[in-house]
Design a protein around this motif. Structure first.
Motif, PDB file in Angstrom:
ATOM      1  N   ILE A 151       0.663  -1.223   0.002  1.00  0.00           N
ATOM      2  CA  ILE A 151      -0.370   0.190  -0.089  1.00  0.00           C
ATOM      3  C   ILE A 151       1.127   0.719  -0.254  1.00  0.00           C
ATOM      4  CG2 ILE A 151      -1.850  -1.048   1.087  1.00  0.00           C
ATOM      5  CD1 ILE A 151      -0.671  -0.091   3.821  1.00  0.00           C
ATOM      6  N   TYR A 152       0.310   2.876   0.096  1.00  0.00           N
ATOM      7  CA  TYR A 152       1.313   3.886   0.038  1.00  0.00           C
ATOM      8  C   TYR A 152       0.454   4.062   0.259  1.00  0.00           C
ATOM      9  CZ  TYR A 152       4.042   1.822  -4.430  1.00  0.00           C
ATOM     10  OH  TYR A 152       4.767   0.830  -4.522  1.00  0.00           O
ATOM     11  N   ILE A 153       0.561   4.970   1.049  1.00  0.00           N
ATOM     12  CA  ILE A 153       0.358   6.182   2.381  1.00  0.00           C
ATOM     13  C   ILE A 153       1.169   7.488   2.076  1.00  0.00           C
ATOM     14  CG2 ILE A 153      -0.570   5.062   3.753  1.00  0.00           C
ATOM     15  CD1 ILE A 153       1.919   5.463   6.309  1.00  0.00           C
ATOM     16  N   GLN A 154       0.617   8.982   2.221  1.00  0.00           N
ATOM     17  CA  GLN A 154       1.414   9.846   2.297  1.00  0.00           C
ATOM     18  C   GLN A 154       1.221  10.813   4.058  1.00  0.00           C
ATOM     19  OE1 GLN A 154      -1.392  11.741  -0.442  1.00  0.00           O
ATOM     20  NE2 GLN A 154       1.054  12.357  -1.300  1.00  0.00           N
ATOM     21  N   PRO A 158       2.417  13.912   6.570  1.00  0.00           N
ATOM     22  CA  PRO A 158       1.294  15.125   6.627  1.00  0.00           C
ATOM     23  C   PRO A 158       2.100  16.169   5.896  1.00  0.00           C
ATOM     24  CG  PRO A 158       2.307  14.998   8.684  1.00  0.00           C
ATOM     25  CD  PRO A 158       2.970  13.646   7.939  1.00  0.00           C
ATOM     26  N   ASP A 159       3.207  15.852   4.894  1.00  0.00           N
ATOM     27  CA  ASP A 159       3.707  17.131   4.554  1.00  0.00           C
ATOM     28  C   ASP A 159       3.244  16.357   2.334  1.00  0.00           C
ATOM     29  OD1 ASP A 159       5.023  19.578   5.400  1.00  0.00           O
ATOM     30  OD2 ASP A 159       5.804  17.227   6.734  1.00  0.00           O
ATOM     31  N   GLY A 160       3.203  15.253   2.700  1.00  0.00           N
ATOM     32  CA  GLY A 160       2.957  14.410   1.093  1.00  0.00           C
ATOM     33  C   GLY A 160       3.485  13.542   0.555  1.00  0.00           C
ATOM     34  N   TYR A 161       4.952  13.211   1.698  1.00  0.00           N
ATOM     35  CA  TYR A 161       5.892  12.778   0.917  1.00  0.00           C
ATOM     36  C   TYR A 161       5.146  11.025   0.792  1.00  0.00           C
ATOM     37  CZ  TYR A 161       9.023  15.786   1.887  1.00  0.00           C
ATOM     38  OH  TYR A 161      10.123  17.211   1.770  1.00  0.00           O
ATOM     39  N   TRP A 162       5.582   9.978  -0.311  1.00  0.00           N
ATOM     40  CA  TRP A 162       4.338   8.788  -0.825  1.00  0.00           C
ATOM     41  C   TRP A 162       5.201   8.094   0.328  1.00  0.00           C
ATOM     42  CZ3 TRP A 162      -0.017   8.240  -2.139  1.00  0.00           C
ATOM     43  CH2 TRP A 162      -0.597   8.600  -2.791  1.00  0.00           C
ATOM     44  N   ILE A 163       5.220   7.199   1.353  1.00  0.00           N
ATOM     45  CA  ILE A 163       5.715   6.242   1.723  1.00  0.00           C
ATOM     46  C   ILE A 163       4.436   4.756   1.638  1.00  0.00           C
ATOM     47  CG2 ILE A 163       5.517   4.920   4.265  1.00  0.00           C
ATOM     48  CD1 ILE A 163       5.089   7.994   5.554  1.00  0.00           C
ATOM     49  N   GLU A 164       5.774   4.080   1.155  1.00  0.00           N
ATOM     50  CA  GLU A 164       5.164   2.589   0.494  1.00  0.00           C
ATOM     51  C   GLU A 164       5.703   0.852   1.378  1.00  0.00           C
ATOM     52  OE1 GLU A 164       7.180  -0.794  -2.143  1.00  0.00           O
ATOM     53  OE2 GLU A 164       6.891   0.925  -2.483  1.00  0.00           O
ATOM     54  N   ILE A 165       4.470   0.518   2.334  1.00  0.00           N
ATOM     55  CA  ILE A 165       4.823  -0.347   3.677  1.00  0.00           C
ATOM     56  C   ILE A 165       4.495  -1.875   1.923  1.00  0.00           C
ATOM     57  CG2 ILE A 165       3.531  -1.339   5.371  1.00  0.00           C
ATOM     58  CD1 ILE A 165       3.013   1.665   5.951  1.00  0.00           C
TER      59      ILE A 165
END
Length: 150
Positions: free
Chosen positions: A134-137, A139-146
């Motif tokens: 999945i991908y989340i963001q 608070p500053d909009g950076y994308w994080i893949e988990i």
């Protein structure tokens, strides 16, 4: 005499091999740094939502806080830059979770949006090798893949 000659030749040859290694780089990941609007808000996200640990900011500069990424790696959150950051999902960093399904449930309980690679909200991608992602963001909009563990 033969033993001494062999020893000297061995040392000379070994020195040549070591000298060749001086021309290579042995880079290892140390840290990543992210420009953030509100460092306190960002630290709260990474420590509360993703359960990462804050560590000592060795620079001692205000507006900078450090997060441990495990294995001696760090994330430096820096609020001294004021330019907005615009990214897309292809620009991201990634984590693996040994308990992926529990993490997804925790995100849902906290009303944290997640997307699959195609951009569908609340959907989980499954790669060809069976790994869920999945991908989340933040608070500053950076994308994080988990990802789930293979």
């Amino acid at each position: 005499m033969k033993k001494i000659t062999f020893l000297l030749l061995s040392l000379a040859f070994t020195g040549c091999i070591w000298a060749q290694d001086n021309n290579t780089f042995a880079l290892k990941m140390d840290h990543i740094a992210l420009s953030v609007k509100d460092v306190n808000n960002s630290v709260a996200f990474y420590t509360t939502v993703l359960k990462l640990q804050e560590i000592t900011n060795k620079t001692k500069k205000e507006g900078i806080r450090w997060i441990s990424l495990g294995d001696g790696k760090e994330m430096h959150l820096i609020s001294t830059m004021k330019e907005p950051v615009i990214t897309n999902r292809a620009v991201h960093f990634a984590f693996m979770s040994a308990n992926f399904d529990a993490l997804v449930k925790a995100l849902e309980a906290q009303n944290i949006m997640y997307w699959d690679w195609a951009g569908t909200k609340h959907n989980i991608s499954v790669r060809a090798d069976g790994v869920k992602q999945i991908y989340i963001q933040d608070p500053d909009g950076y994308w994080i893949e988990i990802n789930s563990v293979k």
